[in-house]
Design an enzyme around this catalytic site. Sequence first.
Site, PDB file in Angstrom:
ATOM      1  N   CYS A  97       0.596  -1.382   0.202  1.00  0.00           N
ATOM      2  CA  CYS A  97       0.115  -0.146  -0.127  1.00  0.00           C
ATOM      3  C   CYS A  97       1.006   1.416  -0.068  1.00  0.00           C
ATOM      4  O   CYS A  97       2.003   1.493   0.660  1.00  0.00           O
ATOM      5  CB  CYS A  97      -1.268  -0.047   1.653  1.00  0.00           C
ATOM      6  SG  CYS A  97      -2.155  -1.567   1.157  1.00  0.00           S
ATOM      7  N   ARG A 129       5.241  -0.141  -6.565  1.00  0.00           N
ATOM      8  CA  ARG A 129       5.359  -0.943  -4.826  1.00  0.00           C
ATOM      9  C   ARG A 129       4.326  -1.605  -4.696  1.00  0.00           C
ATOM     10  O   ARG A 129       4.173  -2.858  -3.950  1.00  0.00           O
ATOM     11  CB  ARG A 129       4.740  -0.153  -3.957  1.00  0.00           C
ATOM     12  CG  ARG A 129       5.576   0.977  -3.868  1.00  0.00           C
ATOM     13  CD  ARG A 129       5.046   2.337  -3.001  1.00  0.00           C
ATOM     14  NE  ARG A 129       5.024   1.686  -0.980  1.00  0.00           N
ATOM     15  CZ  ARG A 129       6.054   2.031   0.033  1.00  0.00           C
ATOM     16  NH1 ARG A 129       6.691   2.266  -0.189  1.00  0.00           N
ATOM     17  NH2 ARG A 129       5.020   1.003   0.945  1.00  0.00           N
ATOM     18  N   TRP A 169      -3.391  -2.723  -1.825  1.00  0.00           N
ATOM     19  CA  TRP A 169      -2.634  -4.238  -2.065  1.00  0.00           C
ATOM     20  C   TRP A 169      -3.891  -5.193  -0.613  1.00  0.00           C
ATOM     21  O   TRP A 169      -3.439  -5.008   0.272  1.00  0.00           O
ATOM     22  CB  TRP A 169      -1.462  -4.219  -1.830  1.00  0.00           C
ATOM     23  CG  TRP A 169      -0.768  -5.118  -2.074  1.00  0.00           C
ATOM     24  CD1 TRP A 169      -0.093  -5.685  -3.630  1.00  0.00           C
ATOM     25  CD2 TRP A 169      -0.246  -7.366  -1.147  1.00  0.00           C
ATOM     26  NE1 TRP A 169       0.424  -6.525  -3.624  1.00  0.00           N
ATOM     27  CE2 TRP A 169      -0.007  -7.797  -2.618  1.00  0.00           C
ATOM     28  CE3 TRP A 169      -0.404  -7.016  -0.421  1.00  0.00           C
ATOM     29  CZ2 TRP A 169       0.384  -9.238  -2.052  1.00  0.00           C
ATOM     30  CZ3 TRP A 169      -0.324  -8.247  -0.167  1.00  0.00           C
ATOM     31  CH2 TRP A 169       0.273  -8.997  -0.969  1.00  0.00           C
ATOM     32  N   ASN A 226      -2.178   1.778   5.925  1.00  0.00           N
ATOM     33  CA  ASN A 226      -1.195   1.105   5.940  1.00  0.00           C
ATOM     34  C   ASN A 226      -0.830   0.004   6.905  1.00  0.00           C
ATOM     35  O   ASN A 226      -1.019   0.764   7.697  1.00  0.00           O
ATOM     36  CB  ASN A 226       0.580   1.970   5.204  1.00  0.00           C
ATOM     37  CG  ASN A 226       0.438   2.491   3.867  1.00  0.00           C
ATOM     38  OD1 ASN A 226      -0.781   2.013   3.327  1.00  0.00           O
ATOM     39  ND2 ASN A 226       1.202   2.904   3.315  1.00  0.00           N
ATOM     40  N   GLY A 227      -0.551  -0.997   6.942  1.00  0.00           N
ATOM     41  CA  GLY A 227      -0.505  -1.825   8.129  1.00  0.00           C
ATOM     42  C   GLY A 227      -1.163  -2.511   7.668  1.00  0.00           C
ATOM     43  O   GLY A 227      -2.334  -3.128   7.067  1.00  0.00           O
ATOM     44  N   GLU A 246      18.347 -17.479  -7.407  1.00  0.00           N
ATOM     45  CA  GLU A 246      17.552 -15.946  -7.765  1.00  0.00           C
ATOM     46  C   GLU A 246      17.360 -16.324  -9.367  1.00  0.00           C
ATOM     47  O   GLU A 246      16.369 -15.793  -9.465  1.00  0.00           O
ATOM     48  CB  GLU A 246      19.222 -14.995  -7.325  1.00  0.00           C
ATOM     49  CG  GLU A 246      18.910 -14.063  -8.007  1.00  0.00           C
ATOM     50  CD  GLU A 246      17.585 -12.956  -7.119  1.00  0.00           C
ATOM     51  OE1 GLU A 246      17.047 -13.099  -6.282  1.00  0.00           O
ATOM     52  OE2 GLU A 246      17.494 -11.978  -7.864  1.00  0.00           O
ATOM     53  N   LYS A 299      14.100 -15.191 -10.414  1.00  0.00           N
ATOM     54  CA  LYS A 299      13.246 -13.172 -11.460  1.00  0.00           C
ATOM     55  C   LYS A 299      12.083 -14.161 -12.368  1.00  0.00           C
ATOM     56  O   LYS A 299      12.055 -13.352 -12.872  1.00  0.00           O
ATOM     57  CB  LYS A 299      14.456 -13.719 -12.256  1.00  0.00           C
ATOM     58  CG  LYS A 299      16.112 -12.310 -11.883  1.00  0.00           C
ATOM     59  CD  LYS A 299      15.454 -10.867 -10.719  1.00  0.00           C
ATOM     60  CE  LYS A 299      14.651 -11.185  -9.714  1.00  0.00           C
ATOM     61  NZ  LYS A 299      15.431 -10.967  -8.192  1.00  0.00           N
ATOM     62  N   GLU A 348       8.946 -14.882 -10.957  1.00  0.00           N
ATOM     63  CA  GLU A 348       7.997 -13.264 -10.993  1.00  0.00           C
ATOM     64  C   GLU A 348       8.021 -12.477 -11.169  1.00  0.00           C
ATOM     65  O   GLU A 348       6.266 -11.921 -11.695  1.00  0.00           O
ATOM     66  CB  GLU A 348       9.214 -12.939  -9.607  1.00  0.00           C
ATOM     67  CG  GLU A 348      10.221 -12.384  -9.621  1.00  0.00           C
ATOM     68  CD  GLU A 348      10.835 -11.370  -8.691  1.00  0.00           C
ATOM     69  OE1 GLU A 348      10.050 -11.705  -7.295  1.00  0.00           O
ATOM     70  OE2 GLU A 348      11.740 -11.235  -8.424  1.00  0.00           O
ATOM     71  N   HIS A 375      18.629 -36.293  -6.841  1.00  0.00           N
ATOM     72  CA  HIS A 375      17.814 -36.137  -6.055  1.00  0.00           C
ATOM     73  C   HIS A 375      16.134 -36.602  -5.914  1.00  0.00           C
ATOM     74  O   HIS A 375      15.495 -37.071  -4.733  1.00  0.00           O
ATOM     75  CB  HIS A 375      18.425 -36.761  -4.663  1.00  0.00           C
ATOM     76  CG  HIS A 375      19.871 -35.955  -3.893  1.00  0.00           C
ATOM     77  ND1 HIS A 375      20.114 -37.846  -4.166  1.00  0.00           N
ATOM     78  CD2 HIS A 375      20.905 -35.902  -4.505  1.00  0.00           C
ATOM     79  CE1 HIS A 375      21.538 -37.698  -3.925  1.00  0.00           C
ATOM     80  NE2 HIS A 375      22.013 -36.608  -4.341  1.00  0.00           N
ATOM     81  N   LYS A 405       6.473  -4.266  -4.249  1.00  0.00           N
ATOM     82  CA  LYS A 405       7.602  -3.738  -3.948  1.00  0.00           C
ATOM     83  C   LYS A 405       8.429  -4.259  -2.377  1.00  0.00           C
ATOM     84  O   LYS A 405      10.148  -4.534  -2.317  1.00  0.00           O
ATOM     85  CB  LYS A 405       8.256  -2.564  -4.237  1.00  0.00           C
ATOM     86  CG  LYS A 405       9.955  -1.939  -4.363  1.00  0.00           C
ATOM     87  CD  LYS A 405      10.419  -3.097  -5.248  1.00  0.00           C
ATOM     88  CE  LYS A 405      11.768  -2.525  -5.243  1.00  0.00           C
ATOM     89  NZ  LYS A 405      12.697  -4.183  -6.164  1.00  0.00           N
TER      90      LYS A 405
HETATM   91  O1  M6R Z   1      13.347  -4.605   0.304  1.00  0.00           O
HETATM   92  P1  M6R Z   1      13.436  -6.141   0.805  1.00  0.00           P
HETATM   93  O2  M6R Z   1      15.107  -6.760  -0.186  1.00  0.00           O
HETATM   94  O3  M6R Z   1      13.585  -6.434   2.333  1.00  0.00           O
HETATM   95  O4  M6R Z   1      12.790  -7.392  -0.079  1.00  0.00           O
HETATM   96  C1  M6R Z   1      12.750  -8.825   0.610  1.00  0.00           C
HETATM   97  C2  M6R Z   1      11.748  -9.663  -0.464  1.00  0.00           C
HETATM   98  O5  M6R Z   1      10.512  -9.180  -0.685  1.00  0.00           O
HETATM   99  C3  M6R Z   1      12.635  -9.400  -2.526  1.00  0.00           C
HETATM  100  O6  M6R Z   1      13.209  -9.791  -3.010  1.00  0.00           O
HETATM  101  C4  M6R Z   1      11.587 -10.264  -3.309  1.00  0.00           C
HETATM  102  O7  M6R Z   1      12.239 -11.283  -3.545  1.00  0.00           O
HETATM  103  C5  M6R Z   1      11.783  -9.210  -4.634  1.00  0.00           C
HETATM  104  N1  M6R Z   1      10.577  -9.558  -5.821  1.00  0.00           N
HETATM  105  C6  M6R Z   1      12.349  -9.872  -5.804  1.00  0.00           C
HETATM  106  O8  M6R Z   1      13.108  -9.514  -6.794  1.00  0.00           O
END
Ligand code: M6R
Length: 608
Positions: free
Chosen positions: A2, A27, A74, A100-101, A481, A485, A488, A504, A603
Amino acid sequence: MCGIVGYVGDKPVLPLLINGLKRLEYRGYDSAGVAVIDEGQLWYKKKQGKISGLELEINGVDSKASIGIAHTRWATHGEPSERNAHPHFDQDYKIAVVHNGIIENYVQLRDSLLADGYRFYSETDSEILVHLIAMCYDGDMAFAIRKALQLVRGTFGILVLSSYEPDKLFAARRGSPLVIGIGDEENLIASDGSALVEHTRDVIYLEDDEMAVVDKKGAKVRTLQDKTVFKAVEKLPFDLTHLQKGGYAHFMLKEIFEQPDTIWDSMRGRLLVEDGNAKLGGLQNCIERMAHSSRLIITACGTSWHAALIGEYLIEKYANIPVEVEYASEFRYRDPIVSRVDTVLAITQSGETADTLAAVREAKQKGALALGLCNVVGSTIARETHAGVYLHAGPEIGVASTKAFTSQVITLALIALALGRMSHLSAEDGREIAQALKKLPDKMHSILKQANHIESIAKKMVTHHHALYLGRGFNYPVALEGALKMKEISYIHAEGYPAAEMKHGPIALIDAQMPVIFIAVKDAVYEKVISNIEEVKARGGWVIAVVSDGDDTCTSLCDEVIEIPHTIQSLMPVLTVIPLQLLAYYTAVIKGCDVDQPRNLAKSVTVE
Ligand code: M6R
């Protein structure tokens, strides 16, 4: 997640609020709304979906309002819908609240408000706030807000607008960030400095349990217990150009291409090539304690957790300190054994991730030295840790983290180098690492030149529904990683594994429909990885490999190769991740996905 923005001044507020919401779009959100005071009355508009939809409905509205609040939601409690979008209103439409929260005790509060005759219009936890404030209002809005907030448990960043006191904005926070932008005869409040920067770079960060009353002349901050607090005005460490795409199709692509510069920004002034050492100002007063810790626990989420795994390898290798890496969400709830002899390092791009923040608090409460490795200057984790290091990678707007990851790895390498030189690492070995670090930006450039080649591989990727990413040693976290990527932003199901683990279980999945992406650079485990590639080829898998320049063995064995220059094994992840970022990016673009704002993602994950 949010986003909040509010304005008070002399300018027409509606376009200004819409523009502010657009700056917060990155965000992640599913609905948006605004409320303003026009001729003494509250007026609002809410809309499910993109801000452009809300904007269309607002265009053409003849409004002279110059004070207002706005929100991107959100969904947590209740589906994404116009009804659940913020602002929420009291029954007389005199008070509007954006939040927010999460309010944890909202069910009990809602039941008791219902019993008192209050009617609810949404399914959200947030709506209880506006009814509580209305219930507590007795001619003094600041008092009513303070009183209402005493009744809630959970996290909040709230902005309140009321026709009872039509020239003021009221803001309060606990666990959800708010920043006040100080302008000339105008002031703003937002959950994130990016909504403020085109108006002012002078800001005041609200701390937990603080409340601000803001009008166009200034901001008065007091605690929620009504005590005066002195707040310093600080400078936002970025400007508008950082928030623009600069000619790139997407922020993610811009951020991938920025990496030669951003990793250098992370090293600048810290890397001492001649001495074979690193100096990190932020750790100056605690590096001794860190070096003598019985162990280092690195805690993080998502991409930052992958960087943490590389940090484990780097610090154990160079500094000889035992390192454990733990998901922040697990660390906070399992009552971990942590004490004064431990150091806990939280890695986070945003500095606001709720789980990571809770892990920091847990570590501090147990007496550990709590350090932060954050990108966002002034973020909550940066301020709550005992000390820390900023990444200096600049604002990361794309939801998929790219440049923050490489800067995290670089900064961890600097920490490992500094700690190593305090113990057994020789100046000569230190110089080898430092020189390799210095050469990384140029090597990155040469990988980025292969973007077209990687795009051509992505064209073949788009027809697949699953992918396996495999790497070993320092490149195992890179496999994780790369898979994150891909999933997501392209919504292709992808999993990362240590290459040797394939046999395995995951090997059962291999057939011609399964792309397997290997990181097979010439390092200590190269020959082992080649054997794993053979195993996949023997079962008809489609192999894409990131390989060292001029590797003929891999070129003849694999279906597709992406060649990258060599560096020392421990720094390879900074290079091997680039082709995987580009592969995910181009696959998502070709599939027509919303690269910068992938579905369901936020984000900065400020809820549990
Ligand atoms: O802001 P942060 O690094 O704490 O965020 C952690 C994760 O939410 C963040 O890395 C998320 O996995 C991303 N979408 C990865 O691309």
